[in-house]
Design an enzyme around this catalytic site. Sequence first.
Site, PDB file in Angstrom:
ATOM      1  N   GLY A  11       0.819  -1.219   0.000  1.00  0.00           N
ATOM      2  CA  GLY A  11       0.000   0.000   0.000  1.00  0.00           C
ATOM      3  C   GLY A  11       0.851   1.267   0.000  1.00  0.00           C
ATOM      4  N   TYR A 143     -14.492   5.199   9.047  1.00  0.00           N
ATOM      5  CA  TYR A 143     -13.025   5.233   9.170  1.00  0.00           C
ATOM      6  C   TYR A 143     -12.636   5.788  10.552  1.00  0.00           C
ATOM      7  CZ  TYR A 143      -8.197   6.557   7.948  1.00  0.00           C
ATOM      8  OH  TYR A 143      -6.832   6.703   7.905  1.00  0.00           O
ATOM      9  N   LYS A 147     -10.838   4.103  13.828  1.00  0.00           N
ATOM     10  CA  LYS A 147      -9.568   4.645  14.331  1.00  0.00           C
ATOM     11  C   LYS A 147      -9.646   4.936  15.829  1.00  0.00           C
ATOM     12  CE  LYS A 147      -7.015   4.232  10.747  1.00  0.00           C
ATOM     13  NZ  LYS A 147      -5.984   3.160  10.769  1.00  0.00           N
ATOM     14  N   ILE A 173      -1.095  11.774   3.945  1.00  0.00           N
ATOM     15  CA  ILE A 173       0.299  11.512   3.566  1.00  0.00           C
ATOM     16  C   ILE A 173       0.487  11.726   2.071  1.00  0.00           C
ATOM     17  CG2 ILE A 173       2.142   9.791   3.524  1.00  0.00           C
ATOM     18  CD1 ILE A 173       0.877   8.496   5.974  1.00  0.00           C
TER      19      ILE A 173
END
Length: 318
Positions: A11, A143, A147, A173
């Site tokens: 990934g 998501y 988390k 990122i």
Amino acid sequence: MKNVLVIGATGQIGSELTIELRKRYPEGKIVAGYIKGAEPKGILLESGPSELADVTDGKQLHDIVDKYNIDTIYNLAALLSAVAEEKPLLAWHIQMDGLINILEIAREKKCSVFTPSSIGAFGPNTPKDKTPQDTIQRPKTMYGVTKVATELLSDYYFNRFGVDTRSVRFPGIISNVTLPGGGTTDYAVEIYYSAVKGEEFACPIAAGTFMDMIYMPDALHAAISIMEADPSKFIHRNSFNVASLSFDPEMIYASIKKEIPDFKMHYEVDPLRQSIAESWPNSLDDTCARTEWGWQPNFSLDQMTKDMIMALRKKFGK
Ligand code: SER
């Protein structure tokens, strides 16, 4: 850290982290864990061992940990924010059932575990600017739910069973080796690809929407240095705010235009991504990471832009 299993090694983060760990620990075995359909290729395949490592298959992970005498697991398997809204049950299965598999193996085999959290662990009633380390975490996305649960479960395994779990809350990122898939911050990667290919960029996030971002070399530095840190200074574990850059689409566009003056961008705002972006912080306060384990980023927006453009020009022969 000596023998490391990277789950999700093909990934966005894994493809670069695995190579970086192999350089850093030449004596160790750094195993690239992948899933069917995302097999390692090129340098990733050639530079060390790789194994089929589906995070939802506890037995498979257990066998790899035994075979290579693994002491550290980087758990990078996840569906990102936008795609997780399309497939919330699959996101839960990968992120939570997968995590329990890893934590149970870590408990038995005494492995250290890094499972990233994210700016997505915050929600609309979190303070938006200089978001504190310890604050309201009521995310609106699946998501984000996974988390927050990851942070809690990782701390639970540390406090209850002494499993050495550590984590950072990653900003978006930005990288040039492997594309991210289905995140809200992906625009800040795709914009560079368009610029270098000479295409006009259709920006899915509205002007004035600020999010935390980080360049991959700084993200790798965070992921490695927290696992190498002396834990005696830790007050927190799961998970540390790390900050580096905070910008909106206008700012990244202006930074790219300094290098590629005829680059053009227009807005085609995606309602799903925009609403997710608006529920996330503008910028995190990372004082705890700085004082508890010495976190410090290196890249400014313009330095990242120069480096991204150079790398992508090489990649596309432009
Ligand atoms: N980059 C992620 C996303 O956009 C956030 O951690 O989903």
